[in-house]
Design a protein around this motif. Structure first.
Motif, PDB file in Angstrom:
ATOM      1  N   ASN A  80       0.815  -1.208   0.000  1.00  0.00           N
ATOM      2  CA  ASN A  80       0.000   0.000   0.000  1.00  0.00           C
ATOM      3  C   ASN A  80       0.850   1.259   0.000  1.00  0.00           C
ATOM      4  O   ASN A  80       0.499   2.254  -0.600  1.00  0.00           O
ATOM      5  N   ASN A  81       1.982   1.231   0.679  1.00  0.00           N
ATOM      6  CA  ASN A  81       2.809   2.427   0.773  1.00  0.00           C
ATOM      7  C   ASN A  81       3.997   2.412  -0.187  1.00  0.00           C
ATOM      8  O   ASN A  81       4.919   3.182  -0.027  1.00  0.00           O
ATOM      9  N   SER A  84       5.359   5.686  -1.783  1.00  0.00           N
ATOM     10  CA  SER A  84       4.608   6.835  -1.287  1.00  0.00           C
ATOM     11  C   SER A  84       5.532   7.970  -0.870  1.00  0.00           C
ATOM     12  O   SER A  84       5.145   9.130  -0.929  1.00  0.00           O
ATOM     13  N   LYS A  88       4.796  11.625  -2.588  1.00  0.00           N
ATOM     14  CA  LYS A  88       4.191  12.658  -1.754  1.00  0.00           C
ATOM     15  C   LYS A  88       4.652  14.027  -2.216  1.00  0.00           C
ATOM     16  O   LYS A  88       5.826  14.245  -2.493  1.00  0.00           O
TER      17      LYS A  88
END
Length: 112
Positions: A80-81, A84, A88
C-alpha cells in the motif's frame, strides 16, 4: 511472492484459495479480507507463494478466469505504501526573510 486476488465470490473461504492456487505449487498462506462489522468477506484476498515461478504461473493462468459466475482478478500484490515517499508532494512553505523587523499588530482599521 504475494498475490492479490480480487472480485472473489463472497461465499469463498481461505481453503478454496489454497485449493485453487495449490494446483500451481506450494501455498504459504491465504487470507481473505473480512469486514469487521458485517463479518462478510470484502471480495478480495491475498495469497503468498514462496516460489516466484509457480506464483507467476498461477497469476497467468487464473487472471480473468471465471469461478461461481465471477471473473477473478489475479496479479502481483503491491504494498500500500510502495513509493509513497517519492510520490508525496512536498509542501512549500515560503521562506521567512531574515532581516524582517517585527512590528506589533495595530488592528484592522483606523478609529475615527
Amino acid at each position: 511472492m504475494d498475490i492479490y486476488v480480487g472480485s472473489i465470490p463472497f461465499k469463498w473461504k481461505e481453503a478454496k484459495l489454497v485449493e485453487i492456487f495449490g494446483e500451481f505449487g506450494e501455498v504459504h498462506s491465504a487470507k481473505i479480507v473480512i469486514d469487521k462489522i458485517t463479518r462478510q468477506n470484502k471480495g478480495f484476498a491475498f495469497v503468498e507463494m514462496p516460489n516466484d515461478e509457480e506464483a507467476k504461473a498461477a497469476i497467468e493462468a487464473l487472471d480473468g478466469k471465471e469461478f461461481d459466475e465471477r471473473k477473478i482478478i489475479v496479479n502481483k500484490s503491491v504494498p500500500n505504501n510502495a513509493g509513497s515517499l517519492d510520490k508525496k508532494k512536498k509542501k512549500h512553505y515560503p521562506s521567512k526573510p531574515e532581516n524582517k523587523e517585527w512590528k506589533p499588530f495595530k488592528g484592522i482599521g483606523k478609529k475615527r
